[in-house]
Design a protein around this motif. Structure first.
Motif, mmCIF file in Angstrom:
data_model
loop_
_atom_site.group_PDB
_atom_site.id
_atom_site.type_symbol
_atom_site.label_atom_id
_atom_site.label_comp_id
_atom_site.label_asym_id
_atom_site.label_seq_id
_atom_site.Cartn_x
_atom_site.Cartn_y
_atom_site.Cartn_z
ATOM 1 N N LEU A 1 -2.253 9.908 8.474
ATOM 2 C CA LEU A 1 -3.304 10.796 8.969
ATOM 3 C C LEU A 1 -2.918 11.391 10.322
ATOM 4 C CD1 LEU A 1 -6.522 8.827 8.030
ATOM 5 C CD2 LEU A 1 -5.838 11.060 7.172
ATOM 6 N N GLY A 2 -2.265 10.583 11.154
ATOM 7 C CA GLY A 2 -1.840 11.077 12.464
ATOM 8 C C GLY A 2 -0.897 12.261 12.346
ATOM 9 N N GLY A 3 0.026 12.193 11.401
ATOM 10 C CA GLY A 3 0.949 13.302 11.164
ATOM 11 C C GLY A 3 0.235 14.554 10.696
ATOM 12 N N LEU A 4 -0.723 14.381 9.773
ATOM 13 C CA LEU A 4 -1.492 15.529 9.293
ATOM 14 C C LEU A 4 -2.343 16.129 10.402
ATOM 15 C CD1 LEU A 4 -2.766 14.507 5.739
ATOM 16 C CD2 LEU A 4 -1.300 16.442 6.331
ATOM 17 N N PHE B 1 -7.809 -2.968 0.157
ATOM 18 C CA PHE B 1 -6.831 -1.993 0.632
ATOM 19 C C PHE B 1 -7.545 -0.732 1.065
ATOM 20 C CE2 PHE B 1 -7.372 -1.174 -3.843
ATOM 21 C CZ PHE B 1 -7.362 0.193 -3.943
ATOM 22 N N THR B 2 -6.842 0.057 1.834
ATOM 23 C CA THR B 2 -7.355 1.358 2.229
ATOM 24 C C THR B 2 -6.457 2.418 1.602
ATOM 25 O OG1 THR B 2 -7.978 2.764 4.075
ATOM 26 C CG2 THR B 2 -6.086 1.346 4.424
ATOM 27 N N PRO B 3 -7.031 3.457 1.023
ATOM 28 C CA PRO B 3 -6.220 4.464 0.337
ATOM 29 C C PRO B 3 -5.463 5.407 1.272
ATOM 30 C CG PRO B 3 -8.542 5.013 0.178
ATOM 31 C CD PRO B 3 -8.455 3.684 0.856
ATOM 32 N N ALA B 4 -5.624 5.269 2.572
ATOM 33 C CA ALA B 4 -4.927 6.141 3.524
ATOM 34 C C ALA B 4 -4.313 5.288 4.624
ATOM 35 C CB ALA B 4 -5.905 7.135 4.135
ATOM 36 N N ALA C 1 -12.832 6.783 10.215
ATOM 37 C CA ALA C 1 -13.350 5.903 9.160
ATOM 38 C C ALA C 1 -12.316 4.858 8.757
ATOM 39 C CB ALA C 1 -13.783 6.732 7.948
ATOM 40 N N VAL C 2 -11.067 5.266 8.622
ATOM 41 C CA VAL C 2 -10.002 4.330 8.249
ATOM 42 C C VAL C 2 -9.792 3.303 9.352
ATOM 43 C CG1 VAL C 2 -7.522 4.116 7.807
ATOM 44 C CG2 VAL C 2 -8.837 5.892 6.657
ATOM 45 N N ALA C 3 -9.742 3.765 10.602
ATOM 46 C CA ALA C 3 -9.519 2.862 11.727
ATOM 47 C C ALA C 3 -10.662 1.854 11.863
ATOM 48 C CB ALA C 3 -9.364 3.658 13.021
ATOM 49 N N ALA C 4 -11.865 2.266 11.506
ATOM 50 C CA ALA C 4 -13.029 1.394 11.616
ATOM 51 C C ALA C 4 -13.217 0.523 10.372
ATOM 52 C CB ALA C 4 -14.281 2.235 11.853
ATOM 53 N N LEU D 1 -10.139 15.717 8.805
ATOM 54 C CA LEU D 1 -9.080 14.706 8.933
ATOM 55 C C LEU D 1 -9.392 13.731 10.062
ATOM 56 C CD1 LEU D 1 -5.842 16.831 8.422
ATOM 57 C CD2 LEU D 1 -6.764 15.088 6.878
ATOM 58 N N ARG D 2 -9.910 14.244 11.159
ATOM 59 C CA ARG D 2 -10.272 13.363 12.277
ATOM 60 C C ARG D 2 -11.385 12.407 11.878
ATOM 61 N NH1 ARG D 2 -9.911 17.778 17.119
ATOM 62 N NH2 ARG D 2 -7.710 17.459 17.593
ATOM 63 N N LYS D 3 -12.358 12.894 11.111
ATOM 64 C CA LYS D 3 -13.429 12.016 10.628
ATOM 65 C C LYS D 3 -12.850 10.913 9.751
ATOM 66 C CE LYS D 3 -17.030 15.495 10.014
ATOM 67 N NZ LYS D 3 -17.935 16.012 8.986
ATOM 68 N N THR D 4 -11.921 11.280 8.886
ATOM 69 C CA THR D 4 -11.298 10.305 7.999
ATOM 70 C C THR D 4 -10.496 9.288 8.799
ATOM 71 O OG1 THR D 4 -11.198 11.925 6.216
ATOM 72 C CG2 THR D 4 -9.744 10.025 6.023
ATOM 73 N N GLU D 5 -9.788 9.752 9.824
ATOM 74 C CA GLU D 5 -9.009 8.841 10.657
ATOM 75 C C GLU D 5 -9.908 7.789 11.302
ATOM 76 O OE1 GLU D 5 -5.598 9.228 14.051
ATOM 77 O OE2 GLU D 5 -7.418 10.415 14.348
#
Length: 91
Positions: A61-64, A53-56, A34-37, A28-32
């Protein structure tokens, strides 16, 4: 014998067992990041129009991540402590 594949999910292309919260947290942290970047942006084109668009969402993600930080800490016998606010009133 239980079916372990029922616990498997894919996060960012990596299969993880939801019963292992520390592994889920890492993905999840890796995904966060990637989304932020802007790494996980999708593009769709309709004639001359283009939609990105971004799918997340970062907030989702922060909540998860917060949830899995607690689960990971609990699985390792640690408690995650939050900051306490002490307010002193003057009368």
């Amino acid at each position: 014998m239980p079916d372990d594949s029922a616990n498997m999910i894919t996060i960012g292309g990596v299969s993880v067992d939801i019963e292992q919260p520390c592994l889920v947290l890492r993905e999840l942290r890796k995904t966060e990041i990637a989304v932020a970047a802007g790494e996980s942006v999708s593009m769709t084109r309709f004639d001359q129009d283009e939609v990105r668009f971004t799918p997340a969402t970062i907030s989702g993600l922060g909540g998860l991540i917060a949830k899995y930080e607690q689960l990971c800490a609990a699985s390792q016998g640690r408690r995650r402590r939050g900051a306490r606010v002490v307010r002193w009133g003057v009368r």
